[in-house]
Design a protein around this motif. Structure first.
Motif, PDB file in Angstrom:
ATOM      1  N   ILE A   1       1.420  -0.862  -0.124  1.00 41.61           N
ATOM      2  CA  ILE A   1      -0.233   0.223  -0.352  1.00 41.61           C
ATOM      3  C   ILE A   1       0.702   1.203   0.404  1.00 41.61           C
ATOM      4  O   ILE A   1       1.998   1.381   1.046  1.00 41.61           O
TER       5      ILE A   1
ATOM      6  N   SER B   1      -6.097  -5.643  -5.981  1.00 41.10           N
ATOM      7  CA  SER B   1      -7.004  -5.252  -5.195  1.00 41.10           C
ATOM      8  C   SER B   1      -8.152  -5.858  -5.771  1.00 41.10           C
ATOM      9  O   SER B   1      -9.647  -6.676  -4.972  1.00 41.10           O
TER      10      SER B   1
ATOM     11  N   ASN C   1      -2.870  -5.680   3.741  1.00 45.05           N
ATOM     12  CA  ASN C   1      -1.829  -4.563   3.371  1.00 45.05           C
ATOM     13  C   ASN C   1      -0.377  -4.479   4.192  1.00 45.05           C
ATOM     14  O   ASN C   1      -0.968  -5.012   5.324  1.00 45.05           O
TER      15      ASN C   1
ATOM     16  N   GLY D   1      -4.820   3.063  -2.552  1.00 43.81           N
ATOM     17  CA  GLY D   1      -4.243   2.835  -0.638  1.00 43.81           C
ATOM     18  C   GLY D   1      -3.084   3.838  -0.173  1.00 43.81           C
ATOM     19  O   GLY D   1      -2.279   4.367  -1.153  1.00 43.81           O
TER      20      GLY D   1
END
Length: 523
Positions: free
Chosen positions: A213, A220, A232, A485
């Protein structure tokens, strides 16, 4: 019968066929009544609805082509209709599509694909002999000497041999077996296939997939579609987006409480973050994967895109080999490459490959079976991939032009990487780490609390609100960091550095002006 035929025609939106006669068609009241009944039936409830559809597909999100891009498409239509905006064009800096941004194709690659597509050109004096030689070799590997035939599911054999030779050259002699090479429809197809075969179990034993991330949203999306568990691990923004093994360990240990983490995905050079991992970092990651029994996925599609001095691309395969037989004979590794990035930018051909090592022999058969369901990757894409791994060499007639074009593209990208970093870091409230590689900037942006409140009122993430305003006021389309993210309370956007230098300067100036006004408005 005639009435029913007329009714059916009307329901299907066709002119009814009656007896051939001049004048208008007369409808009987029976025909009209039947048509109405059929139309009523046609509007019955749909079988496929948002409630009845596959919930895993509904859960998929892909920010790179998400709401911001749909809005950009609407604005383009409005501009074509002559609706006045504060700008004259939409600049799509949301996706790494080099040719769409004006990059010229590599001549030699296009020559070979053209010769393969239309073999009559093999007699033309306009094409160099080294291109013809490669085209003939590829065509000999095709059924009926035609690019229009299916190939083996794993890809054309001679191209897989060329991929293996390329890997050996790139990695300084580390052996590569063509039987471990699978040609794919871009790298995405290979990544999805490997994830599909890896994911199993239910409840707390469901497969966990560790992803960086920020990440590229393919991961994802694939995890959602396969109903796996996303685990993550955060890259260190304060340390140029470095990967820290302590962070991997934290993520893994926490995930063990609710899933079975068995896959570790690495993107190197990074997307969207542009960091290039050093040898020590890769060694640490490989040791971690070996120690924790994790299957490694190395997304290396930007391996030609390294710009910063002191940075160098090291493949996971090479470092794994150099770490000795205990690692090299045991760590399961899938590595991915593509025609879409690098200096080629040939996204549309959908060419790619994966090399998978240390796979269980029985699983190898299962993987080939899975790939055979989609028959084979596009054969023109396989041919394009061949030229990436088997380019002109010194002494061949096309070498001088090829190397000139390749270096021109990469030198230009390096200049734009530095320009983008420098210009972003001059804007108050924006911080951009060095763009060591790949083809994106991922600057951190300060968003005032008033803007955050307004975004919440619009049920938007704050950086989506920011990017939507940027699009509506400047015509610049970038992707909010929330689509990739990011750490809680931080905001970013991803922007490609692909536009031509002069256009890129204008784009960056527009972002600067917008950001200053945005801060003033919401201060």
């Amino acid at each position: 019968d005639m009435a029913l035929r007329c009714a059916a025609s009307l329901a299907a939106g066709r002119q009814p066929r009656g007896p051939r006669r001049e004048g208008t068609v007369r409808w009987s009241s029976a025909a009209k009544a039947s048509a109405v009944k059929i139309n009523e039936k046609a509007s019955r409830e749909k079988i496929l609805t948002l409630e009845s559809m596959n919930p895993q597909v509904k859960a998929v999100e892909y920010a790179v082509r998400g709401p911001i891009v749909l809005k950009a498409g609407e604005i383009e239509k409005e501009l074509r209709k002559g609706i006045k905006k504060p700008f004259t064009e939409v600049i799509k800096a949301n996706i790494g599509d080099a040719h769409a941004m004006g990059q010229r194709p590599i001549t030699f690659l296009r020559q070979v694909v053209a010769l393969c597509t239309y073999p009559n050109l093999l007699d033309s004096p306009s094409f160099p002999e080294d291109a013809k030689k490669r085209a003939r070799r590829i065509l000999q590997g095709c059924g009926g000497n035609s690019l229009g035939s299916y190939t083996a599911s794993q890809g054309i054999n001679c191209i897989r041999e060329d991929v293996a030779s390329y890997i050996e050259r790139r990695d300084g002699g580390v052996p590569a077996d063509p039987d471990n090479i699978y040609l794919t429809t871009g790298a995405s197809d290979g990544i999805s296939a490997i994830l599909k075969i890896l994911i199993s179990g239910g409840g707390k034993s469901r497969t966990g997939v560790m992803i960086p991330i920020p990440q590229y949203p393919l991961y994802s999306a694939a995890i959602s579609e396969l109903d796996a568990i996303q685990v993550n691990y955060y890259l260190d923004e304060e340390n140029c987006w470095a990967l820290n093994v302590n962070e991997l360990r934290r993520a893994l240990n926490e995930a063990k409480a609710y899933c079975n983490p068995k896959v570790l995905c690495i993107i190197n050079p990074g997307n969207p973050t542009g960091q290039v991992q050093n040898r020590k970092c890769i060694e640490d990651v490989i040791h971690f994967a070996w120690e924790e029994k994790l299957f490694l996925l190395a997304d290396e599609v930007y391996q030609d895109n390294v710009y910063s001095e002191g940075c160098q691309f090291h493949s996971f395969k090479k470092i794994l080999y150099e770490m000795g037989p205990e690692y090299y004979n045991n760590v399961e590794l899938a590595s991915f490459h593509s025609t879409s990035k690098g200096y080629m930018g040939e996204c549309g051909y959908r060419g790619g490959y994966m090399e998978v090592i240390n796979l269980h022999p029985e699983i190898k058969g299962q993987l080939v079976k899975l790939l055979s369901v989609r028959l084979c990757p596009p054969v023109s894409g396989q041919a394009a991939m061949d030229i990436v791994v088997n380019p002109p060499v010194p002494g061949e007639e096309s070498y001088a032009q090829f190397i000139k074009e390749k270096e021109s593209v990469l030198n230009n990208l390096a200049k734009k990487a530095k320009l983008t970093e420098d210009m972003f870091n001059k804007i108050p409230g924006v911080h951009c780490n060095p763009l060591q590689g790949a083809m994106y900037a991922f600057p951190r942006i300060f968003i005032p609390s008033k803007a955050i409140e307004e975004a919440k009122a619009h049920k938007m993430a704050p950086d989506m609100f920011y990017c939507m305003k940027l699009l509506e006021e400047t015509g610049i389309c970038v992707v909010p960091g929330s689509g990739f993210g990011q750490r809680e309370g931080t905001y970013h956007f991803r922007m490609t550095i692909l536009p031509p230098v002069e256009k890129l300067k204008i784009l960056l100036e527009k972002v600067k002006d917008f950001h200053i006004k945005f801060l003033e408005k919401y201060a």
